[in-house]
Write a protein that holds these residues in place. Structure first.
Motif, PDB file in Angstrom:
ATOM      1  N   VAL A  40     -92.745  37.132  36.608  1.00 57.72           N
ATOM      2  CA  VAL A  40     -92.257  38.488  36.348  1.00 57.72           C
ATOM      3  C   VAL A  40     -91.385  38.971  37.497  1.00 57.72           C
ATOM      4  O   VAL A  40     -90.275  39.482  37.303  1.00 57.72           O
ATOM      5  N   GLU A  41     -91.863  38.781  38.705  1.00 59.12           N
ATOM      6  CA  GLU A  41     -91.102  39.209  39.886  1.00 59.12           C
ATOM      7  C   GLU A  41     -89.751  38.508  39.951  1.00 59.12           C
ATOM      8  O   GLU A  41     -88.709  39.150  40.174  1.00 59.12           O
ATOM      9  N   ALA A  42     -89.754  37.211  39.750  1.00 60.53           N
ATOM     10  CA  ALA A  42     -88.509  36.450  39.858  1.00 60.53           C
ATOM     11  C   ALA A  42     -87.493  36.883  38.805  1.00 60.53           C
ATOM     12  O   ALA A  42     -86.292  37.022  39.109  1.00 60.53           O
ATOM     13  N   LEU A  43     -87.944  37.108  37.584  1.00 63.87           N
ATOM     14  CA  LEU A  43     -87.011  37.488  36.516  1.00 63.87           C
ATOM     15  C   LEU A  43     -86.464  38.893  36.730  1.00 63.87           C
ATOM     16  O   LEU A  43     -85.277  39.147  36.505  1.00 63.87           O
ATOM     17  N   PHE A  44     -87.299  39.818  37.167  1.00 60.20           N
ATOM     18  CA  PHE A  44     -86.806  41.158  37.472  1.00 60.20           C
ATOM     19  C   PHE A  44     -85.741  41.103  38.568  1.00 60.20           C
ATOM     20  O   PHE A  44     -84.689  41.740  38.469  1.00 60.20           O
ATOM     21  N   LEU A  45     -86.020  40.343  39.605  1.00 67.22           N
ATOM     22  CA  LEU A  45     -85.070  40.273  40.713  1.00 67.22           C
ATOM     23  C   LEU A  45     -83.788  39.545  40.299  1.00 67.22           C
ATOM     24  O   LEU A  45     -82.695  39.891  40.772  1.00 67.22           O
ATOM     25  N   ALA A  46     -83.914  38.562  39.412  1.00 61.64           N
ATOM     26  CA  ALA A  46     -82.709  37.887  38.905  1.00 61.64           C
ATOM     27  C   ALA A  46     -81.840  38.871  38.129  1.00 61.64           C
ATOM     28  O   ALA A  46     -80.613  38.885  38.268  1.00 61.64           O
ATOM     29  N   VAL A  86     -79.480  46.656  32.288  1.00 60.94           N
ATOM     30  CA  VAL A  86     -80.717  47.421  32.262  1.00 60.94           C
ATOM     31  C   VAL A  86     -81.887  46.461  32.060  1.00 60.94           C
ATOM     32  O   VAL A  86     -81.731  45.409  31.440  1.00 60.94           O
ATOM     33  N   VAL A  87     -83.060  46.829  32.573  1.00 62.45           N
ATOM     34  CA  VAL A  87     -84.289  46.075  32.329  1.00 62.45           C
ATOM     35  C   VAL A  87     -85.146  46.875  31.354  1.00 62.45           C
ATOM     36  O   VAL A  87     -85.497  48.022  31.630  1.00 62.45           O
ATOM     37  N   LEU A  88     -85.473  46.272  30.216  1.00 61.63           N
ATOM     38  CA  LEU A  88     -86.303  46.900  29.191  1.00 61.63           C
ATOM     39  C   LEU A  88     -87.670  46.234  29.193  1.00 61.63           C
ATOM     40  O   LEU A  88     -87.763  45.007  29.101  1.00 61.63           O
ATOM     41  N   ILE A  89     -88.718  47.055  29.275  1.00 55.79           N
ATOM     42  CA  ILE A  89     -90.091  46.548  29.321  1.00 55.79           C
ATOM     43  C   ILE A  89     -90.931  47.258  28.276  1.00 55.79           C
ATOM     44  O   ILE A  89     -90.863  48.482  28.145  1.00 55.79           O
ATOM     45  N   THR A  90     -91.728  46.501  27.536  1.00 55.24           N
ATOM     46  CA  THR A  90     -92.835  47.085  26.800  1.00 55.24           C
ATOM     47  C   THR A  90     -94.072  46.824  27.649  1.00 55.24           C
ATOM     48  O   THR A  90     -94.498  45.678  27.795  1.00 55.24           O
ATOM     49  N   PRO A  91     -94.617  47.864  28.290  1.00 50.38           N
ATOM     50  CA  PRO A  91     -95.629  47.653  29.337  1.00 50.38           C
ATOM     51  C   PRO A  91     -96.905  46.983  28.843  1.00 50.38           C
ATOM     52  O   PRO A  91     -97.268  47.044  27.666  1.00 50.38           O
ATOM     53  N   GLY A  92     -97.587  46.359  29.792  1.00 51.81           N
ATOM     54  CA  GLY A  92     -98.855  45.685  29.560  1.00 51.81           C
ATOM     55  C   GLY A  92     -99.427  45.271  30.902  1.00 51.81           C
ATOM     56  O   GLY A  92     -98.976  45.751  31.947  1.00 51.81           O
ATOM     57  N   PRO A  93    -100.381  44.348  30.922  1.00 58.72           N
ATOM     58  CA  PRO A  93    -101.037  43.992  32.180  1.00 58.72           C
ATOM     59  C   PRO A  93    -100.098  43.500  33.278  1.00 58.72           C
ATOM     60  O   PRO A  93    -100.291  43.812  34.455  1.00 58.72           O
ATOM     61  N   GLN A  94     -99.066  42.722  32.914  1.00 58.93           N
ATOM     62  CA  GLN A  94     -98.167  42.181  33.941  1.00 58.93           C
ATOM     63  C   GLN A  94     -97.250  43.240  34.529  1.00 58.93           C
ATOM     64  O   GLN A  94     -96.726  43.072  35.629  1.00 58.93           O
ATOM     65  N   ASP A 121     -96.320  50.335  37.381  1.00 61.28           N
ATOM     66  CA  ASP A 121     -95.533  49.261  37.998  1.00 61.28           C
ATOM     67  C   ASP A 121     -94.033  49.486  37.815  1.00 61.28           C
ATOM     68  O   ASP A 121     -93.232  49.112  38.673  1.00 61.28           O
ATOM     69  N   VAL A 122     -93.641  50.081  36.689  1.00 63.08           N
ATOM     70  CA  VAL A 122     -92.221  50.358  36.455  1.00 63.08           C
ATOM     71  C   VAL A 122     -91.644  51.150  37.626  1.00 63.08           C
ATOM     72  O   VAL A 122     -90.537  50.865  38.122  1.00 63.08           O
ATOM     73  N   TYR A 123     -92.404  52.140  38.087  1.00 59.26           N
ATOM     74  CA  TYR A 123     -91.904  53.036  39.137  1.00 59.26           C
ATOM     75  C   TYR A 123     -92.005  52.413  40.525  1.00 59.26           C
ATOM     76  O   TYR A 123     -91.385  52.901  41.461  1.00 59.26           O
ATOM     77  N   ARG A 124     -92.754  51.318  40.639  1.00 61.04           N
ATOM     78  CA  ARG A 124     -92.751  50.547  41.895  1.00 61.04           C
ATOM     79  C   ARG A 124     -91.632  49.505  41.892  1.00 61.04           C
ATOM     80  O   ARG A 124     -91.014  49.233  42.922  1.00 61.04           O
ATOM     81  N   TRP A 125     -91.388  48.930  40.704  1.00 62.99           N
ATOM     82  CA  TRP A 125     -90.424  47.842  40.621  1.00 62.99           C
ATOM     83  C   TRP A 125     -88.978  48.319  40.652  1.00 62.99           C
ATOM     84  O   TRP A 125     -88.120  47.679  41.260  1.00 62.99           O
ATOM     85  N   GLN A 126     -88.685  49.414  39.974  1.00 63.87           N
ATOM     86  CA  GLN A 126     -87.279  49.793  39.819  1.00 63.87           C
ATOM     87  C   GLN A 126     -86.529  49.931  41.133  1.00 63.87           C
ATOM     88  O   GLN A 126     -85.405  49.382  41.265  1.00 63.87           O
ATOM     89  N   PRO A 127     -87.076  50.601  42.154  1.00 61.62           N
ATOM     90  CA  PRO A 127     -86.322  50.689  43.422  1.00 61.62           C
ATOM     91  C   PRO A 127     -86.055  49.322  44.045  1.00 61.62           C
ATOM     92  O   PRO A 127     -85.015  49.125  44.686  1.00 61.62           O
TER      93      PRO A 127
END
Length: 549
Positions: A218-224, A232-240, A245-251
């Motif tokens: 997940v981390e690698a794909l977001f950063l890619a 844009v990154v589109l997520i349907t949230p869940g455990p991963q 986490d959206v608000y931690r990852w976006q910055p």
């Protein structure tokens, strides 16, 4: 100098959110040449009494397959939509290898309720990579502008084969997926999409491939996706990746994040709303997607999509129709399934279930299942099984899942930094038809409920999504911008009726809404596709792939 087309006599709302102003719009070579008074053109379209707005942008569709047999992308193009974003939730048909086509189809069958026979007959499988897919769509042509995310589940299948449905990825496989994300976005993809939702089940009821991803993937794909510098990154949230986490990852990623947000029964949506408000205060570029339409689905017990989140019902995804019918006949199985659903993460709101269509029991159409169950001294699931068995599983039921509290919906629609979306157009086509999101917003919520000013609603349908995705020279009526235009009557605009038709490949049926009210003219890149309330330009395919900055 005379322009190709002039839209005369309307009130221009240019997508900026500013007040409307009277003006004509002159169009030349597919772009807006001038906005002002007393303009003249070779062809003139009357906009008297109407709003002249940028064409609407639908950011949450699943037209990835339908684009091959229906370049008009019905019904969206009938409702003023001139640009669509497909590939949401990670469920794309590219990249894919020939040996995985059936797996892709079966995944879409279960998670987006697409008819597998339609997909196999309708998709033109002349692509493998994501850039090849986009290029094929471009060469075949579309009536509206089309782009798509590159999807996580398809990426896993392409890189890992059948193991995508079984295990975490290795470091080498993760790097290959990251390279494909960068390649796709460079070729014009709208970004990267994924789903970690427990509700998303694919082949044989197994979790979709993206749900097998672990933290390193997940981390690698977001950063890619972030390293691509656009999209844009589109997520349907869940455990991963939870809402928090959206608000931690976006910055960290540096690209806008978006995720679905419905008004949930019992106010469950208020927790992500609170997270969103905290995130806005910190400058986080996250955009929950909201919709004015209630989340309802029509379904038969032949494929009880609304009940498949239960463990007992989920097992029926693996079995034949005959085994399913035998289960429905068994009182012990029904009792077990009903008890299991009471403890599932998406407990059915039985009080909202109703009989939608029935040839044998027309007197029950429109009645709530709980009322019928009370009269018969039985449970709602028993009633549904009994009615369905009496009609060879043809009885249709409707369920309200979420977004049916008008006050809660209004609060979401008017919240700061939310994106209008979630039409799901192209998916669940025999269960729902939410392509009319724009006309519903303008008619029922702006004119009817007065939840927001007209200029704000136009912005949410046009300039705001164009800015979010970085669509170059789209979303606004300005000289030099592409002439995507919707002309509508604010006093009559509305979604119109919904009807069931059978016109998809393999003789499949769908719900559609192709008689909107008050949509007078629609132009895509300067070409009229709707004139005086009727679809126009038969055979024309003026759509392009939006350039993303």
């Amino acid at each position: 100098m005379t322009a190709d087309v002039v839209i005369r006599g309307g009130t221009v709302h240019d997508g900026s959110g500013g007040p409307g102003f009277p003006a004509d719009v002159a169009i030349e070579d597919g772009t807006i040449r001038e906005i002002g008074p007393n303009l003249r053109g070779e062809r003139e379209l009357d906009a008297t009494g109407c709003v002249v707005a940028p064409g609407f942008i639908d950011i949450h569709t699943h037209y990835d397959a339908q684009v091959f047999w229906d370049p008009a992308l019905r019904p969206s193009s009938y409702h003023g939509v001139t640009t669509v974003v497909a590939g949401n939730c990670g469920f794309t048909i590219a990249p894919t290898r020939p040996e995985h086509r059936e797996t892709i189809v079966r995944t879409l069958e279960n998670v987006e309720d697409m008819d597998p026979a339609t997909l196999m007959a309708g998709i033109v499988w002349e692509f493998e990579t994501f850039p090849e897919y986009l290029d094929l769509v471009r060469r075949r042509g579309t009536v509206v502008n089309f782009t798509a995310y590159v999807g996580h589940s398809a990426l896993r299948l392409y890189v890992m084969g059948d193991a995508a449905y079984e295990r975490p990825a290795t470091a080498e496989e993760i790097e290959r997926m990251c390279a494909l994300v960068r390649e796709a976005i460079a070729a014009g993809a709208a970004g990267f999409s994924t789903s970690f939702s427990y509700a998303h089940r694919g082949v044989d009821g197994k979790p979709v491939p993206s749900r097998f991803a672990e933290a390193d993937e997940v981390e690698a794909l977001f950063l890619a996706a972030g390293s691509a510098g656009k999209g844009v990154v589109l997520i349907t949230p869940g455990p991963q990746c939870s809402y928090a986490d959206v608000y931690r990852w976006q910055p960290r990623v540096g690209r806008p994040f978006t995720y679905p947000l419905f008004a949930s029964p019992g106010g469950k949506h208020l927790e992500p709303v609170a997270l969103h408000e905290e995130g806005i205060a910190r400058g986080v570029a996250a955009w929950p997607q909201v919709t004015p339409r209630p989340l309802t689905m029509q379904f038969t017990m032949a494929d009880a999509y609304n009940l498949n989140t239960g463990q007992v019902f989920g097992e029926l995804l693996k079995v034949s129709r005959a085994v399913r019918i035998a289960a429905y006949r068994d009182p012990e199985w029904r009792a077990l399934a009903a008890a299991d659903l009471e403890h599932s993460k998406m407990r059915p709101r039985w009080e909202t279930f109703e009989v939608s269509e029935s040839a044998r029991f027309p007197e029950l159409v429109g009645r709530r299942v709980t009322d019928i169950a009370r009269e018969r001294g039985t449970g709602p699931l028993d009633v549904m099984c009994e009615l369905a068995l009496a009609e060879d599983l043809a009885t249709r039921f409707r369920a309200y899942i979420a977004n049916d509290d008008p006050e809660a919906v209004a609060a979401l629609l008017t919240h700061e930094q939310v994106a209008l979306g979630l039409s799901d157009a192209g998916a669940h086509v025999d269960q729902l038809c939410d392509g009319p999101v724009p006309t519903d917003l303008l008619g029922n919520w702006v004119r009817g409920r007065e939840v927001m000013p007209l200029e704000r609603a136009v912005r949410k349908l046009t300039g705001e999504p164009a800015d979010l995705f970085g669509f170059a020279r789209r979303g606004y009526l300005r000289p030099g911008y592409w002439a995507d235009v919707c002309v509508f009557d604010p006093e009559t605009v509305g979604p119109g009726p919904t009807r069931r038709v059978r016109d998809f490949p393999a003789d499949a049926e769908r719900l559609t809404a192709e008689e909107p009210e008050g949509v007078r003219h629609v132009l895509v890149n300067g070409v009229p596709i709707r004139v005086d309330g009727e679809q126009s330009g038969a055979g024309a395919r003026p759509g392009r792939r939006p350039e993303i900055r």
